[in-house]
Design a protein around this motif. Structure first.
Motif, short mmCIF file in Angstrom:
data_model
loop_
_atom_site.label_atom_id
_atom_site.label_comp_id
_atom_site.label_asym_id
_atom_site.label_seq_id
_atom_site.Cartn_x
_atom_site.Cartn_y
_atom_site.Cartn_z
N LYS A 289 -0.92 -6.08 7.32
CA LYS A 289 -1.90 -7.27 7.17
C LYS A 289 -3.24 -6.81 7.74
O LYS A 289 -4.05 -7.34 7.18
N ASP A 290 -3.48 -5.75 8.51
CA ASP A 290 -4.99 -5.58 8.83
C ASP A 290 -5.51 -4.82 8.12
O ASP A 290 -6.88 -4.86 7.96
N LEU A 291 -4.73 -4.17 6.91
CA LEU A 291 -5.44 -3.38 5.57
C LEU A 291 -5.44 -4.24 4.57
O LEU A 291 -6.32 -3.95 3.51
N SER A 329 1.69 2.49 -5.16
CA SER A 329 0.81 3.59 -5.53
C SER A 329 -0.63 3.22 -6.15
O SER A 329 -1.31 4.09 -6.16
N LYS A 330 -0.97 1.93 -6.35
CA LYS A 330 -2.23 1.62 -6.82
C LYS A 330 -2.99 0.70 -5.84
O LYS A 330 -3.94 0.18 -6.11
N CYS A 331 -2.41 0.53 -4.54
CA CYS A 331 -3.10 -0.31 -3.69
C CYS A 331 -4.60 0.12 -3.30
O CYS A 331 -4.54 1.35 -2.64
N PRO A 332 -5.42 -0.33 -3.48
CA PRO A 332 -6.81 0.36 -3.25
C PRO A 332 -7.03 0.39 -1.64
O PRO A 332 -7.71 1.19 -1.32
N GLU A 334 -4.62 0.98 0.45
CA GLU A 334 -3.43 1.49 0.95
C GLU A 334 -2.67 0.72 2.05
O GLU A 334 -2.31 1.21 3.06
N ALA A 335 -2.61 -0.50 1.79
CA ALA A 335 -1.91 -1.42 2.76
C ALA A 335 -0.28 -1.56 2.62
O ALA A 335 0.14 -2.17 3.46
N VAL A 336 0.22 -1.07 1.58
CA VAL A 336 1.49 -1.21 1.27
C VAL A 336 2.30 0.02 1.44
O VAL A 336 1.85 1.28 0.79
N THR A 337 3.32 0.05 2.13
CA THR A 337 4.33 1.47 2.29
C THR A 337 5.56 1.08 1.88
O THR A 337 6.09 0.00 2.21
N LEU A 338 6.38 2.35 1.54
CA LEU A 338 7.89 1.72 1.30
C LEU A 338 8.55 2.69 2.53
O LEU A 338 8.18 3.60 2.87
N TYR A 339 9.44 1.68 3.20
CA TYR A 339 10.05 2.40 4.21
C TYR A 339 11.88 2.54 3.43
O TYR A 339 12.00 1.91 2.86
#
Length: 381
Positions: A289-291, A329-332, A334-339
């Motif tokens: 949420k911060d990014l 892969s396209k988040c400008p 880089e706020a989304v990550t796969l776990y």
């Protein structure tokens, strides 16, 4: 007409006994599809084939009862193979000295074998049947599904060791034999029905490996590509917003690159309220949420409608997320990550083991042993 109805119903019932069946449709589309694909003579012959590979010598006693000579039977089986109605040749075995034949499932099988020869009339019926009936056969809780999702690898949080079978580039690097690139049969079906893909104009998006690649070469389908070209295509497919879906085993025979508009698997999955319960995937997306800036790039790329924007922050519905990685892969920012999910699903070792597992889940251990015994005795299964 009544006798034809009986033959096609018997074929439907025969196909429905396979690991992934061909269930009855309330609307009658199951029989309509078979009529479009099989002549009555071909339907009679298909009923006599087993779900497991057999030689012509082993099959012929059953076909002899239909009045065919052995040469006639072999010729008809080869014709049916060319029409994508049954499995044969190097699709079943790389041993060209002993040609084998078997029944082909509806999907993954007959539908995919219609690539480049699909007709408009049957296309619409297949698309409708898939959403009306077949989705409940393809996706079953606690039963291995035929395909799974693998992210490209960007923005994956490596909490645990990531096995080779979860690395698409490693799968391509390790594969032996030719690689064939094909037009997507799902997009062909949508093109034929006047519903062209809204995601991309790309059509060569399906990758055949191992025996499927050899069979494609024999049938004159697709084109042979190098591993380097495939590596470049993976990036191209990610740019286009395609979900990578290989066969659900450690050594897949095919890799589909799928959009949310046309792909039969994705469109069927979206019909379920909680698709993640049915899907074979080891990842889920998490938003920092911060990014996050609320730009909605991830929501636009999600093929499962799993992401919404609330108060300018992306929110992931984990019940709909299938861990494909398109959002990361396209988040400008880089706020989304796969776990990694807590419970990791380990795919079957091979193509054969996958379908044995599906069949065992369908008919139970006793039923599975019965099928194996009948096959060993030379009986039709």
């Amino acid at each position: 007409m009544e006798s034809q109805n009986v033959v096609y119903r018997k074929l439907q019932e025969h196909m429905d006994h396979m690991p992934v069946g061909f269930p009855v449709s309330r609307s009658g589309l199951d029989i309509e599809i078979l009529r479009e694909l099989f002549t009555e003579k071909e339907a009679e012959i298909a009923i006599e084939l087993s779900m497991l590979p057999e030689s012509l010598d082993r099959i012929y006693p059953r076909l002899k009862k239909l009045g065919y000579t052995k040469d006639e039977a072999g010729s008809i089986l080869d014709t049916m193979s060319g029409k994508g109605l049954i499995a044969a040749g190097r699709l079943l075995s790389s041993n060209t000295n002993n040609k084998l034949y078997s029944s082909a499932p509806f999907a993954v099988g007959i539908f995919e074998l219609q690539q480049s020869i699909l007709k408009q009339n049957v296309s619409k019926k297949i698309l409708d049947y898939s959403l009306e009936t077949f989705k409940d056969e393809f996706f079953k809780k606690d039963t291995p599904v035929q395909m799974r999702t693998i992210p490209i690898g960007k923005s994956v949080k490596r909490e645990n060791y990531t096995a080779t079978y979860e690395d698409m580039r490693q799968i391509i690097s390790n594969t032996k034999g030719p690689i064939v690139l094909l037009n997507c049969v799902c997009r062909e079906a949508h093109d034929l029905t006047g519903q062209p893909c809204r995601t991309s104009e790309l059509r060569e998006t399906c990758i055949a490996l191992k025996n499927i690649a050899l069979s494609c070469i024999d049938m004159g389908k697709g084109r042979i590509v190098s591993k380097d070209e495939v590596m470049e295509l993976l990036d191209k497919f990610d740019d286009a917003g395609f979900v990578l879906q290989p066969e659900n085993n450690e050594n897949p025979h095919f890799i589909c690159s799928c959009c949310g508009d046309c792909c039969g698997v994705l469109t069927m999955a979206k019909k379920f309220p909680v698709p993640a319960e049915y899907y074979s995937s080891n990842y889920y997306a998490v938003v920092d949420k911060d990014l996050c800036t609320g730009c909605s790039t991830c929501a636009g790329r999600c093929r499962m409608d799993a992401i919404t924007i609330e108060d300018n922050i992306a929110v992931v519905d984990t019940g709909r997320c299938i861990g494909c990685g398109l959002c990361t892969s396209k988040c400008p920012s880089e706020a989304v990550t796969l776990y990694n999910k807590e419970k990791i699903k380990i795919p079957a070792k091979s193509h054969g083991e996958l379908y044995k597992n599906i069949l065992r889940n369908k008919i139970g251990t006793f039923g599975f042993i019965k099928v194996a015994a009948k096959y060993m005795l030379g009986m039709k299964v």
